[in-house]
Each structure stands twice: as structure tokens, then as C-alpha cells.
Design an enzyme around this catalytic site. Structure first.
Site, PDB file in Angstrom:
ATOM      1  N   ASP A   1       0.833  -1.201   0.000  1.00 39.95           N
ATOM      2  CA  ASP A   1       0.000   0.000   0.000  1.00 39.95           C
ATOM      3  C   ASP A   1       0.871   1.255   0.000  1.00 39.95           C
ATOM      4  OD1 ASP A   1       0.947  -0.302   2.585  1.00 39.95           O
ATOM      5  OD2 ASP A   1      -1.011  -0.406   3.536  1.00 39.95           O
TER       6      ASP A   1
ATOM      7  N   ASN B   1      -8.453  -0.443  13.428  1.00 36.89           N
ATOM      8  CA  ASN B   1      -9.798  -0.673  12.905  1.00 36.89           C
ATOM      9  C   ASN B   1      -9.876  -2.014  12.171  1.00 36.89           C
ATOM     10  OD1 ASN B   1      -8.270  -0.149  10.692  1.00 36.89           O
ATOM     11  ND2 ASN B   1      -9.414   1.637   9.989  1.00 36.89           N
TER      12      ASN B   1
ATOM     13  N   HIS C   1      -7.938  -2.977   9.666  1.00 34.73           N
ATOM     14  CA  HIS C   1      -7.576  -2.978   8.252  1.00 34.73           C
ATOM     15  C   HIS C   1      -6.330  -3.816   7.965  1.00 34.73           C
ATOM     16  CE1 HIS C   1      -4.946   0.973   8.365  1.00 34.73           C
ATOM     17  NE2 HIS C   1      -4.284  -0.060   8.839  1.00 34.73           N
TER      18      HIS C   1
HETATM   19  C1  F6R Z   1       1.234  -0.417   6.313  1.00 35.44           C
HETATM   20  C2  F6R Z   1      -0.055  -1.110   6.383  1.00 35.44           C
HETATM   21  C3  F6R Z   1      -0.978  -0.916   7.531  1.00 35.44           C
HETATM   22  C4  F6R Z   1      -0.303  -1.236   8.877  1.00 35.44           C
HETATM   23  C5  F6R Z   1      -1.266  -1.112  10.048  1.00 35.44           C
HETATM   24  C6  F6R Z   1      -0.563  -1.290  11.387  1.00 35.44           C
HETATM   25  O1  F6R Z   1       1.907  -0.756   5.110  1.00 35.44           O
HETATM   26  O2  F6R Z   1      -0.373  -1.836   5.486  1.00 35.44           O
HETATM   27  O3  F6R Z   1      -2.092  -1.741   7.337  1.00 35.44           O
HETATM   28  O4  F6R Z   1       0.209  -2.530   8.824  1.00 35.44           O
HETATM   29  O5  F6R Z   1      -1.897   0.132  10.026  1.00 35.44           O
HETATM   30  O6  F6R Z   1       0.388  -0.272  11.554  1.00 35.44           O
HETATM   31  P1  F6R Z   1       1.402  -0.262  12.809  1.00 35.44           P
HETATM   32  O7  F6R Z   1       2.304  -1.424  12.609  1.00 35.44           O
HETATM   33  O8  F6R Z   1       2.133   1.053  12.690  1.00 35.44           O
HETATM   34  O9  F6R Z   1       0.562  -0.407  14.018  1.00 35.44           O
END
Ligand code: F6R
Length: 240
Positions: free
Chosen positions: A68, A136, A138
Site C-alpha cells: 500500500d 480498525n 484494516h
Molecule cells: C502499512 C499497512 C498498515 C499497517 C497497520 C498497522 O503498510 O499496510 O495496514 O500494517 O496500520 O500499523 P502499525 O504497525 O504502525 O501499528
């Protein structure tokens, strides 16, 4: 199934994840790897680089595809997924430019998505996707309510993603739009590892482990995958 595997500490989580990624790279030296950016995998990637250098593993056939990106960011923008992965993995491992594809987040989103989708088809299937989970639920930028059939696309980011994502940016402001592989793309991966660390993820980890919480919790789509593991440290998983 999305199988949970609980490690006692963030360090143990990073070590376990790094060993699993290294093993996949050794099994598939011409494999395609899709890696999340973010705070959670940083320690894992540090250990992975250490392990691969120590073992002088053959890396020249490995390929990497973007998961992403925040729309509108230059390739070297602080806070961007591309700049994070270049700093933590692509650069330290000396991966050739011909073997990586990122979203062109400055250009036309349709063209950027087509390029990544075409490359996934040409290089795929994804050997291993290493993902994080948002508060959330995702995966990548597949926000709550995303269809399991979703593919590479431009998305309007959820308010939680923007609020939490502000931490990555020096000015404390996250972009409004994102580019992401879809859930259908992730479901075609041979193997998926989701990393979750820290107490802030505890509630969402619990929900992700319940298949019926999809599509409100996008990560729960992985119950439809044949080889998906949720690696969590004790703080993210909660007490038994
Ligand atoms: C980043 C991504 C996001 C993160 C998620 C958790 O490339 O795909 O889905 O993996 O937001 O982020 P952290 O690890 O910062 O809690």
C-alpha cells in the site's frame, strides 16, 4: 483459518517472524514478497536483514511488491510505505530495482494501480504476505466494509487510519487517500503472516479471530485463507 500464535514479548515476536520470512525466502529464492510498512514490523525486518546477511543467503531472485501507499507522497517522503521499505529492507539487502514494484503515488492513481496489478499477475502468486493490522482491523488500506473480492485500487481512508497514521508524518497529518492491494490479492498469497504487537491492538486482535466479524473487521477475511497466521505478542493477545 486465521491461526493465532502467541509469543511472550515483542522481541520474541520479531525473532519468530524474521525466522519465518527467512525460511520462506530460502524455500522460494525466486518468490514474490509483499511486506507491510508501519511500526510493528520494524524490529522483524531488522532481524531479517541480520539473519540473511549472516547466512549469506542468495537474494538476487527475490521480488518485492508494494502492499500500500499514501496517495500523493513522493517515493522518498518520510512516512511513506515505499521510503520505509527502502530504508529497512530493499536498501540494506541490496535488492535490484528491477525486482521491486511500488505504487507511483504522485502519478495518476489508475495508472499506478494498473502497474502494480499487472506486476502481481506477471510475478505472482505472492509467496508470502507479511501484514500488520490497523486498530480498525484494516489490512493494507483495506478499510472496514471492504469486500473480499476487492483488488488493487485507490481508497478513501478511514478516519481511524488517518488519526493513527498521523504518527508516521513529521507534520502530524496523514493523507486522505491511499493505494492498496485488495483483499482478493491477499487471499491469493501462498502464505499470510499478520503481526500484532502491544496492548493497543488487543481488542482488534480478538475481533479478527472471530470469522463473523468480517467485513467490519477486514483482517477476519483471512479465515478464508488456507495458510494464514496471526503472530501476536502477549500484550496484543491478552491473558489466557
Ligand atoms: C502499512 C499497512 C498498515 C499497517 C497497520 C498497522 O503498510 O499496510 O495496514 O500494517 O496500520 O500499523 P502499525 O504497525 O504502525 O501499528
Amino acid at each position: 483459518m486465521l491461526e493465532p500464535l502467541v509469543l511472550p514479548t515483542p522481541e520474541a515476536l520479531a525473532e519468530h517472524a524474521a525466522a519465518a520470512i527467512e525460511a520462506a525466502m530460502r524455500r522460494s529464492p525466486r518468490g514474490l514478497f509483499c511486506l507491510a510498512a508501519g511500526d510493528t514490523p520494524r524490529a522483524t525486518y531488522e532481524r531479517l536483514v541480520f539473519r540473511l546477511k549472516r547466512s549469506q543467503a542468495e537474494l538476487s531472485g527475490l521480488r518485492f511488491i508494494a502492499l500500500d501507499e499514501w496517495q500523493g507522497l513522493a517515493p522518498d517522503s518520510p512516512g511513506g510505505c515505499q521510503s520505509f521499505l527502502r530504508e529497512t529492507i530493499i536498501g540494506p539487502l541490496g535488492i535490484a530495482e528491477a525486482n521491486v514494484v511500488f505504487f507511483d503515488a504522485l502519478g495518476d492513481p489508475g495508472t499506478a494501480c494498473r502497474e502494480v496489478a499487472d506486476r502481481r499477475r506477471a510475478w505472482g502468486p505472492i509467496t508470502l504476505a507479511v501484514l500488520g493490522i490497523g486498530r480498525n482491523g484494516h489490512l493494507g488500506f483495506n478499510e472496514p466494509g471492504t469486500l473480499a473480492e476487492s483488488t488493487v485500487r485507490l481508497v478513501v481512508l478511514d478516519s481511524t487510519t488517518k488519526r493513527v497514521g498521523a504518527k508516521y508524518f513529521p507534520d502530524g497529518r496523514a493523507p486522505r487517500l491511499g493505494l492498496t492491494l485488495g483483499l482478493a490479492d491477499l487471499l491469493t498469497a501462498d502464505e499470510v503472516l499478520v503481526l500484532a504487537s502491544g496492548e493497543a491492538k488487543r481488542g482488534i486482535v480478538r475481533r479478527a479471530l472471530d470469522p463473523s466479524s468480517f467485513p467490519e473487521v477486514p483482517a477476519a477475511v483471512l479465515h478464508r485463507h488456507r495458510h494464514a497466521t496471526l503472530l501476536a505478542d502477549r500484550a496484543a493477545f491478552g491473558a489466557e
